[in-house]
Scaffold this motif. Structure first.
Motif, PDB file in Angstrom:
ATOM      1  N   ASN A  96      -1.174  -6.851   0.920  1.00  0.00           N
ATOM      2  CA  ASN A  96      -1.996  -6.629   0.749  1.00  0.00           C
ATOM      3  C   ASN A  96      -2.530  -6.084   2.365  1.00  0.00           C
ATOM      4  O   ASN A  96      -1.751  -6.817   2.924  1.00  0.00           O
ATOM      5  CB  ASN A  96      -2.612  -8.624   0.534  1.00  0.00           C
ATOM      6  N   ARG A 131      -4.914   1.714  -0.675  1.00  0.00           N
ATOM      7  CA  ARG A 131      -3.242   0.606  -0.154  1.00  0.00           C
ATOM      8  C   ARG A 131      -3.497   1.909   1.718  1.00  0.00           C
ATOM      9  O   ARG A 131      -3.079   2.548   1.494  1.00  0.00           O
ATOM     10  CB  ARG A 131      -2.310   1.111   0.071  1.00  0.00           C
ATOM     11  N   MET A 180      -4.456  -0.243  -4.835  1.00  0.00           N
ATOM     12  CA  MET A 180      -3.243  -1.041  -5.098  1.00  0.00           C
ATOM     13  C   MET A 180      -3.421  -1.473  -6.722  1.00  0.00           C
ATOM     14  O   MET A 180      -4.752  -0.602  -7.599  1.00  0.00           O
ATOM     15  CB  MET A 180      -4.442  -2.472  -5.080  1.00  0.00           C
TER      16      MET A 180
END
Length: 299
Positions: free
Chosen positions: A246, A157, A166
């Protein structure tokens, strides 16, 4: 898809607002523009418009309400025709935090439509009870085996400066979650909420046509000039202000648009069979072949 919608006129993409309270207000992670949340001019203005200042938000209260009302196990009650008075009060209070953010973002950006890319189906059911939210849901579906493979990958991340990763799930857990959340969005449609389903694979086959369809669904008029950022197999993206989501939300400039079917080769056969068996009824309903060999390979 959120990023591409955000390139359209009168549309403002916000990222996954479900994570705003912890990751941004509390942890001060980076906005999609690259700045820390507290230093981002856009989000500063949104906070002032919505709450006077982000410091006025009772994050503990938001978290407590989330634990009380926004859980997958609560969806059967949220999907009912009525809620008990006490629960209805909690649901509407929780939804009001989101409604204030949406209204403020629309006012600050001048957009007619804001896009919250939160993927929690329970949150969508909560927002159904908000009187001041014109809720329209885009239900993006992808082959469950592709989703399972994606959830097994280790991805840093970047907004946490690489110190966190993530979330990952086992293929079996991914399959159960895929069933639960997709079924929940189907239930939402049966409760009268506008829901437009689009398959990931369909979207990437013709992004221009898909964006036109979704813009019409959202009540936004677009012209060929508005779609000029889309080329043959790519999109040119401007700086965005996604609060969470994302890692590609940090992408600026030319982004390749290609269908990713790596799971057909990379997901172990036993895991493919497990996910296919667990998700078979809904895979069929969405038009996916149960035999991976029948899935077209990416170009």
């Amino acid at each position: 898809m959120e990023r591409l919608l955000g390139e359209l006129p009168s549309v403002c993409s916000l990222g996954e607002i479900v994570h705003l309270w912890q990751r941004d207000i509390r942890d001060d992670e980076r906005c999609g523009c690259g700045a820390r949340f507290s230093a981002c001019t856009f989000w500063k203005r949104v906070g002032e418009h919505a709450f006077g200042h982000w410091g006025n938000v009772d994050v503990e209260r938001v978290h407590a309400l989330r634990g009380t009302v926004e859980r997958t196990r609560h969806i059967p009650r949220l999907a009912g025709a009525q809620l008990p008075p006490a629960q209805r009060a909690d649901v509407r209070e929780y939804a009001s935090f989101y409604a204030k953010v949406y209204a403020a973002a629309a006012a600050v950006s001048g957009a007619r439509v804001v896009v919250d890319s939160s993927k929690h189906s329970a949150l969508a059911h909560v927002l159904r009870w908000a009187d001041d939210v014109d809720l329209r849901v885009v239900h993006v579906v992808r082959d469950a085996r592709g989703v399972a493979y994606s959830w097994t990958k280790t991805v840093a991340r970047p907004e946490s400066d690489g110190s966190a990763e993530m979330t990952r799930y086992s293929p079996g857990r991914s399959a159960l979650l895929w069933n639960a959340h997709n079924a929940a969005f189907g239930l939402l449609a049966r409760r009268g909420v506008p829901v437009r389903r689009i398959r990931y694979e369909q979207f990437l086959t013709d992004p221009r046509a898909a964006l036109r369809e979704l813009a019409e669904y959202a009540g936004v008029a677009v012209t060929e000039a508005d779609l000029a950022f889309l080329g043959d197999g790519y999109a040119d993206l401007r700086v965005g202000h996604s609060a969470a989501g994302n890692p590609m939300r940090f992408s600026i400039g030319r982004l390749p648009l290609r269908r990713d079917d790596a799971w057909v080769r990379a997901l172990p056969r036993g895991q493919r069979r497990l996910v296919g068996a667990v998700c078979a009824p809904m895979l069929r309903a969405y038009g996916y072949p149960l035999n991976p060999a029948a899935v077209p390979q990416e170009a």
